[in-house]
Every structure is written in structure tokens, then in C-alpha cells.
Scaffold this active site. Structure first.
Site, mmCIF file in Angstrom:
data_model
loop_
_atom_site.group_PDB
_atom_site.id
_atom_site.type_symbol
_atom_site.label_atom_id
_atom_site.label_comp_id
_atom_site.label_asym_id
_atom_site.label_seq_id
_atom_site.Cartn_x
_atom_site.Cartn_y
_atom_site.Cartn_z
ATOM 1 N N THR A 71 -6.326 -3.691 -2.336
ATOM 2 C CA THR A 71 -7.655 -3.945 -1.777
ATOM 3 C C THR A 71 -8.521 -2.695 -1.918
ATOM 4 O O THR A 71 -7.996 -1.589 -1.912
ATOM 5 C CB THR A 71 -7.444 -4.274 -0.279
ATOM 6 O OG1 THR A 71 -6.717 -5.488 -0.221
ATOM 7 C CG2 THR A 71 -8.733 -4.388 0.495
ATOM 8 N N GLY A 122 -7.323 -13.435 4.753
ATOM 9 C CA GLY A 122 -6.769 -12.224 5.351
ATOM 10 C C GLY A 122 -7.747 -11.546 6.290
ATOM 11 O O GLY A 122 -8.706 -12.159 6.779
ATOM 12 N N ASP A 123 -7.503 -10.261 6.521
ATOM 13 C CA ASP A 123 -8.341 -9.497 7.456
ATOM 14 C C ASP A 123 -9.628 -8.989 6.821
ATOM 15 O O ASP A 123 -10.588 -8.692 7.531
ATOM 16 C CB ASP A 123 -7.545 -8.287 7.968
ATOM 17 C CG ASP A 123 -7.144 -7.361 6.820
ATOM 18 O OD1 ASP A 123 -6.581 -7.859 5.817
ATOM 19 O OD2 ASP A 123 -7.398 -6.146 6.909
ATOM 20 N N GLY A 183 -3.829 -3.685 3.930
ATOM 21 C CA GLY A 183 -2.444 -3.893 4.341
ATOM 22 C C GLY A 183 -2.192 -5.366 4.621
ATOM 23 O O GLY A 183 -2.942 -6.224 4.161
ATOM 24 N N GLY A 226 -2.709 -8.398 6.110
ATOM 25 C CA GLY A 226 -3.862 -8.854 6.874
ATOM 26 C C GLY A 226 -3.546 -9.529 8.201
ATOM 27 O O GLY A 226 -4.290 -9.372 9.171
HETATM 28 N N1 ASP Z 1 -5.503 -6.806 3.706
HETATM 29 C C1 ASP Z 1 -5.476 -7.638 2.557
HETATM 30 C C2 ASP Z 1 -5.122 -9.049 2.974
HETATM 31 O O1 ASP Z 1 -4.255 -9.214 3.807
HETATM 32 C C3 ASP Z 1 -4.520 -7.199 1.485
HETATM 33 C C4 ASP Z 1 -4.462 -5.714 1.216
HETATM 34 O O2 ASP Z 1 -5.170 -4.931 1.826
HETATM 35 O O3 ASP Z 1 -3.689 -5.319 0.336
HETATM 36 O O4 ASP Z 1 -5.685 -9.965 2.457
#
Ligand code: ASP
Length: 321
Positions: free
Chosen positions: A187, A217-218, A239, A241
Site C-alpha cells: 500500500t 480494508g482500512d 498492514g 486492514g
Molecule cells: N491495509 C491494506 C488493506 O488491508 C493492505 C496493506 O496496507 O498492505 O487493504
């Protein structure tokens, strides 16, 4: 306790651990991340390292030029994230990971710390630069988050570049998809402080590799993956999410600063500790209104970098840096 001892005790209590960057208040500053995960020296070939370094340096220099020339933190965040979305190196825009059914579904959000306005899109499949769609949602609708076909349709109507859904696909991601790689991080995010004292934050992603289609996700959730408030800080997360959503991670950093009067680096560390306690992995970047930077993660590494008033880009990958 005599007076000298009392003074010594008071100054020790007030002293907060400071990172080596951003000690001096900055008129403007910009921090980026390119995802947290298994970023280790062993996994990093010299060629790959050069590629990431040069791309991230270019991104920082573009953000720097915007801020130095009086551009806003919102412009710096949007422009830098657009470049990372266009680069196949990152899991955002071109180079996004695949869902379990082989589609690319993109999430992004942006927040203006001076107005607390925010915009986001989730699960878009045809918008070349989801971060710009997020900004359009903020500026041209009374909503915060548009999802799915409605968001794709809105972006087209708003005049943004629309691409064939296959545009996002790359050979490397196809391979990861066939190997059923889970939790492929990458991300992108940016936080910026401009010369007007305004903070902004943005995040853009393809989500987690092999996620269920329709999973969000987040990254497009304000308060989870992205948050900005001039009173406290700007935050962008990366990370797993689900943990960031449940933990209100981005907002939590701001809340600790606002209600507990914590400096940004302590607030960030506390929130990463909470993430670890909950069993989640990832990291975040944060920047306060004086240009103090905090970058923390509980994974082996995180692609990250910053640029301050002096214009020297700094890029870091691994834990020990
Ligand atoms: N946070 C993102 C998600 O969960 C993925 C990532 O940050 O690698 O969609």
C-alpha cells in the site's frame, strides 16, 4: 527533595524520546510509505533496492517542489500518491494485487487536517488514480465514501481518467496470485505539512492479495487507515486492514495526542504496541503540525521516506535503520 533535584526530576519527566528526524520545527515536511511487510535485506536484491530508492526519491522531490513553492499539503499528498499508483512497484493503482477471483479492486482515501473534510473510494475497478477519485468525493459531493460501481461511475462523471480493468494487472502480481500469496503488503501513503500550517493525509491500495472480492480494508476508512487534524497530526497506515479497522488505528494516534497530550512519536509507538497486542501486523507514518515525524511498524520492514525543509530525501526500508 531540594530545588536542584526537583528541577532535574521535572526535566527528566518532561523529556520525551525524540527521533533523529524533524527535531527542529519545520515549515513544511512530507513523509511517504510504500507498505510494510517482509522487507528484509535477504529479500532485497541490489537492483530492487535501487529501483525502490530512485522511485521513492523522485516521489519525495516532487512533493518537496510542491510544498516549497507554496502548494498545499492536499496537493502534495494527491500528487505523490498518484505517482506511486502509476508505478508497478507498489500495491496501488498499476501493480495492485488480485482478489481471489482474479480482479483488481482498489481503495483510497484522503483527509484535509485544516477542515476535517475527507473523501474515499472503495472497490473501484476502472479508476486509474483512486486517490484523485477520493479527493473528488470530498470536494464535489456531500459524502465521504463511495464504493463499487457507483464510485467508478462517479469518477468518470467527475472527468477522471478511466482505464480498462486489465490496466492494473502486472506479470509479477499474476504470479503471486497463482502462488496464493496472502498478505502481500505494498500500500502507499503520504502525510504532508504545508507552509500554511495545514496537514493532510492520504492512502491508496489494492488491498490484501487473494482477498475475497468485495472485501474492503482500512485504507478507505477515515480513522482506520487515514486521518488528519491540524490540532494533532496526519497519519497513513499499512498492514492487515481488519486490525486497523477494529483498532481505529489512525484516529487513535490523533486521540492520544489530543486527549493525553502525547508527542507524536510516543502516540505512534503506543498505537503500534496496541496493534501488536491485538495480533495485527503493519505500520504507519505520522507527522505533527511542527513537522515532527514518526514512522513505526511491527513487520520486518516498511518502505518509507521523508523530506524536510533542507530538501534532502531520506529513504529507509529495514527495521535497524
Ligand atoms: N491495509 C491494506 C488493506 O488491508 C493492505 C496493506 O496496507 O498492505 O487493504
Amino acid at each position: 527533595m531540594n530545588r536542584t533535584l526537583l528541577c532535574l526530576f521535572a526535566s527528566l519527566c518532561l523529556a520525551t524520546p525524540q527521533h533523529s528526524w524533524g527535531k527542529t520545527p519545520q515549515k513544511f515536511a512530507l513523509v511517504i510509505h510504500g507498505g510494510a511487510g517482509s522487507v528484509t535485506r535477504e529479500n532485497m536484491s541490489p537492483e530492487k533496492e535501487v529501483l525502490y530508492r530512485t522511485t521513492m526519491e523522485d516521489v519525495l522531490q516532487i512533493g518537496y517542489a510542491i510544498l516549497k513553492n507554496g502548494g498545499t499539503s492536499m496537493d502534495a499528498v494527491e500528487s505523490t500518491i498518484r505517482i506511486m499508483e502509476d508505478s508497478p512497484l507498489f500495491n496501488a493503482g498499476k501493480g495492485a494485487v488480485f482478489t481471489s477471483v482474479g480482479t483488481n479492486e482498489l481503495d483510497a482515501s484522503i483527509m484535509d487536517g485544516s477542515t476535517l473534510q475527507a473523501g474515499a473510494v472503495a472497490g473501484v475497478k476502472t479508476v486509474k488514480n483512486p486517490i484523485s477519485a477520493a479527493r473528488k468525493v470530498m470536494e464535489e459531493t456531500w459524502h465521504v465514501l463511495l464504493a463499487g460501481q457507483g464510485a467508478d461511475h462517479f469518477a468518470k462523471e467527475a472527468g477522471l481518467e478511466i482505464v480498462d480493468p486489465n490496466y492494473f494487472s502486472t506479470k509479477q502480481r499474476r504470479q503471486e496470485q497463482s502462488e496464493k500469496v496472502k498478505e502481500k503488503h505494498g500500500t502507499v501513503g503520504c502525510v504532508a505539512l504545508d507552509t500554511y500550517g495545514n496537514l493532510a493525509a492520504g492512502t491508496s491500495t489494492g488491498g490484501l492479495s487473494n482477498k475475497r472480492w468485495g472485501r474492503i480494508g482500512d485504507s478507505p476508512i477515515i480513522g482506520a487507515g487515514t486521518y488528519a487534524n491540524n490540532k494533532t497530526c496526519a497519519v497513513s497506515c499499512t498492514g492487515e486492514g481488519e486490525y486497523f479497522i477494529r483498532g481505529n488505528i489512525a484516529y487513535d494516534v490523533s486521540a492520544l495526542m489530543e486527549y493525553r497530550r502525547m508527542p507524536v512519536n510516543r502516540a505512534v509507538q503506543k498505537v503500534i504496541d496496541k496493534l501488536t497486542d491485538h495480533g495485527g501486523t503493519g505500520g504507519l507514518i505520522a507527522l505533527d503540525h511542527r513537522g515532527q515525524i514518526a514512522m513505526s511498524f511491527n513487520t520486518p520492514g516498511m518502505y518509507r521516506g521523508y523530506i524536510l525543509e533542507n530538501g534532502n530525501p531520506e529513504i529507509l526500508f529495514f527495521t535497524e535503520e
